[in-house]
Structure formats: structure tokens, C-alpha cells
Design a protein around this motif. Structure first.
Motif, PDB file in Angstrom:
ATOM      1  N   LYS A   1       0.802  -1.228   0.000  1.00 26.10           N
ATOM      2  CA  LYS A   1       0.000   0.000   0.000  1.00 26.10           C
ATOM      3  C   LYS A   1       0.832   1.274   0.000  1.00 26.10           C
ATOM      4  CE  LYS A   1      -3.655  -2.450   2.460  1.00 26.10           C
ATOM      5  NZ  LYS A   1      -2.915  -3.727   2.409  1.00 26.10           N
ATOM      6  N   THR A   2       2.137   1.163  -0.116  1.00 27.12           N
ATOM      7  CA  THR A   2       2.980   2.359  -0.169  1.00 27.12           C
ATOM      8  C   THR A   2       3.748   2.356  -1.493  1.00 27.12           C
ATOM      9  OG1 THR A   2       4.948   1.334   0.809  1.00 27.12           O
ATOM     10  CG2 THR A   2       3.300   2.215   2.331  1.00 27.12           C
ATOM     11  N   ARG A   3       4.406   3.442  -1.758  1.00 28.44           N
ATOM     12  CA  ARG A   3       5.151   3.547  -3.023  1.00 28.44           C
ATOM     13  C   ARG A   3       6.322   2.572  -3.094  1.00 28.44           C
ATOM     14  NH1 ARG A   3       9.671   7.104  -2.443  1.00 28.44           N
ATOM     15  NH2 ARG A   3       9.758   8.103  -0.376  1.00 28.44           N
ATOM     16  N   TYR A   4       6.741   2.046  -1.925  1.00 33.77           N
ATOM     17  CA  TYR A   4       7.863   1.109  -1.915  1.00 33.77           C
ATOM     18  C   TYR A   4       7.464  -0.288  -2.372  1.00 33.77           C
ATOM     19  CZ  TYR A   4       9.988   4.812   0.865  1.00 33.77           C
ATOM     20  OH  TYR A   4      10.468   6.009   1.304  1.00 33.77           O
ATOM     21  N   LYS A   5       6.164  -0.613  -2.295  1.00 34.43           N
ATOM     22  CA  LYS A   5       5.644  -1.894  -2.750  1.00 34.43           C
ATOM     23  C   LYS A   5       6.283  -3.094  -2.049  1.00 34.43           C
ATOM     24  CE  LYS A   5       2.965   0.153  -5.694  1.00 34.43           C
ATOM     25  NZ  LYS A   5       1.508   0.242  -5.442  1.00 34.43           N
TER      26      LYS A   5
END
Length: 290
Positions: free
Chosen positions: A109-113
Motif C-alpha cells: 500500500k505504499t510507493r515502496y511496494k
């Protein structure tokens, strides 16, 4: 599932490994410190600079999860591979195993995946901690922190960890597990009150060969000789009264400890697991019934 309890148990595990916690909007991020050295050359000499960096290991989320009343754990694969001496592919495969055993797949759920697992019960939280602890145990054990420099009789400086036989290190127990027990038992043997740290060991209530559990409630801080007798079921703990039981075979040498109340940590969460104590007691009773 008690989400607060789950977060507290994972927090205790992470901090026990020396990872610092940083609050997030919907959870907590855990990081370890790593040191990097860089060399710069001048005309006359080479200078070495050491920089300390923090690296994310996991993030734990208690809100905005796929399912209500669950916690989600996100893994930083590259950094976990580094601390566990595994390859990135091995860590990714291990996480997939976790998603099919102690938890379920959860969407990044974050840009880091970062890959995630969803944990939905207190029992599964304990399983997760055991799995994770076992996965990084080898690397942690190799990083034992007995770094006090001393001089031998020839005046040569050495580090204590290089001269402690591996059998003693193994017997003392997994280093971080031992450190946690020393902390919660205030640096004293739970039976003898011995405070000589070099003589204190991390005793597993459920034998390590039977279950690789590094939770504090599966351990008791014991003096080395008492630890041996505990493992041999010559000393046990009454699970109801929490008093020490010494076999006839070990009296009179250890008679002073028979009937002594076990010293307990201040937090009930850290007290020895009653079920594990009962199992140990029944084996002690069987061994000493004749």
C-alpha cells in the motif's frame, strides 16, 4: 484478535533485536543500524571514515489493512537478506511461505511496494515471531556482542568473543534471547538470585530441539549449573505455585532451592508460559517418580 497485544509482541521482538521503532500514520517502522567505511587517500596517508546508517527491516500496520482486526507486516527484502545472510530470492520465497502458513497475502500500500502478510490471530502472531526469529538466528548468533577488549599475559589485545568456545556460546542461548531475559529478570537467576552475568544462561522451557521459540515467556534466566539440571528434568517448577522442585538425586547439594519461589519479571506478559511449565513439570514428575 487483540491488535494492541499483537503490536506490543512484535514491538518487543523487534526491540529485542536492537531495531529502533519509528511511528507511522497507521503503524510502526523498524530499522537496524549498519556501519559503512569509506577510504579517502591524500598524498601522505589514507583516511577511513565510518558512517552509521539506518535500514528498514519491517513495518507493522494496525490500520488501513485489507481486513479489520488484523495487523499487516511489510518486509524490506533486500535488508532482511543482508542481516540473515540470505539471497533476495530466498527471502522472497520465505515470505511466500509465510503468506501461506502464519498469515495471508496482503496488498502493498505504499510507493515502496514491500511484500506484506496479514496476521489475524494472537496465535499466528506468536508463530510469526518464532518463524522470523528462527530465520535470522544464525546471523544474530554470529554477531554476538562480547566486544570488551582485554590483554592476555603477553600484553596482546584481543576481543573476548574470539576466545569464548562455541559450546559455551551455544549453551548460553541465542544472544538476543539471552539479552532479553537478562533485562526482564533484572540480571539475576530466577532460582538462585545469582547476578554474575557470565554464569547466567537463557533456558528454554520447551526444549529448543522441540520448538524454536525465542519468546520471553518460553525462557527463564538460570545459573549455568541450574540450567543443566533443568534441561535434565532434575529441577522443575510447580506450574501452580511457581515453586522450585529439586529431585532426590540432586539433594543435598541443591536442597536449598527446593520450595523456593521463582522470581518473576515485572510484566505478566513475560512470565513463564503456564502450559509450557506444566509440560516440563510432568516430565520431571515422570522421571523422578520411581
Amino acid at each position: 484478535m487483540n491488535v494492541q497485544y499483537a503490536c506490543e509482541k512484535i514491538d518487543e521482538f523487534c526491540k529485542g533485536n536492537g531495531w529502533s521503532g519509528r511511528d507511522l500514520k497507521s503503524g510502526k517502522n523498524y530499522q537496524c543500524k549498519s556501519k559503512t567505511k569509506t577510504k579517502t587517500k591524500t598524498k601522505t596517508k589514507t583516511k577511513t571514515k565510518t558512517k552509521t546508517k539506518t535500514k528498514t527491516i519491517i513495518s507493522v500496520y494496525f490500520a488501513e489493512t485489507d481486513e479489520p482486526d488484523t495487523v499487516e507486516v511489510a518486509f524490506e527484502v533486500v535488508n532482511i537478506a543482508e542481516i540473515s545472510n540470505k539471497t533476495k530470492a530466498q527471502v522472497e520465497s520465505w515470505i511466500k511461505e509465510l503468506q501461506g502458513s502464519v498469515g495471508a497475502y496482503a496488498k502493498p500500500k505504499t510507493r515502496y511496494k514491500y511484500p506484506r502478510i496479514s496476521i489475524s490471530s494472537d496465535e499466528k502472531v506468536s508463530e510469526f515471531i518464532n518463524y522470523f526469529s528462527g530465520y535470522i538466528t544464525d546471523a544474530i548468533t554470529r554477531d554476538i556482542e562480547y566486544k570488551v577488549d582485554e590483554k592476555n599475559e603477553n600484553g596482546l589485545v584481543f576481543s573476548i568473543d574470539e576466545h569464548i568456545p562455541s559450546s559455551i556460546l551455544t549453551r548460553r542461548g541465542q544472544s538476543k534471547f539471552r539479552e532479553r531475559l537478562i533485562r526482564v529478570y533484572n540480571g539475576a537467576c530466577a532460582i538462585s538470585n545469582c547476578t554474575a552475568e557470565a554464569a547466567l544462561e537463557a533456558a528454554h522451557i520447551t526444549p529448543h530441539a522441540q520448538e524454536q521459540s525465542y519468546e520471553v515467556n518460553n525462557g527463564i534466566l538460570l545459573r549455568a549449573d541450574i540450567h543443566t539440571l533443568f534441561d535434565l528434568f532434575l529441577i522443575s517448577i510447580d506450574p501452580e505455585s511457581r515453586t522450585v522442585l529439586v529431585s532426590e538425586e540432586c539433594r543435598p547439594s541443591y536442597d536449598e532451592f527446593h520450595g523456593v519461589k521463582l522470581s518473576l519479571p515485572s510484566s505478566h506478559l513475560d512470565w513463564p508460559n503456564p502450559s509450557s511449565l506444566m509440560d516440563h513439570y510432568l516430565k520431571w514428575k515422570e522421571k523422578n517418580s520411581s
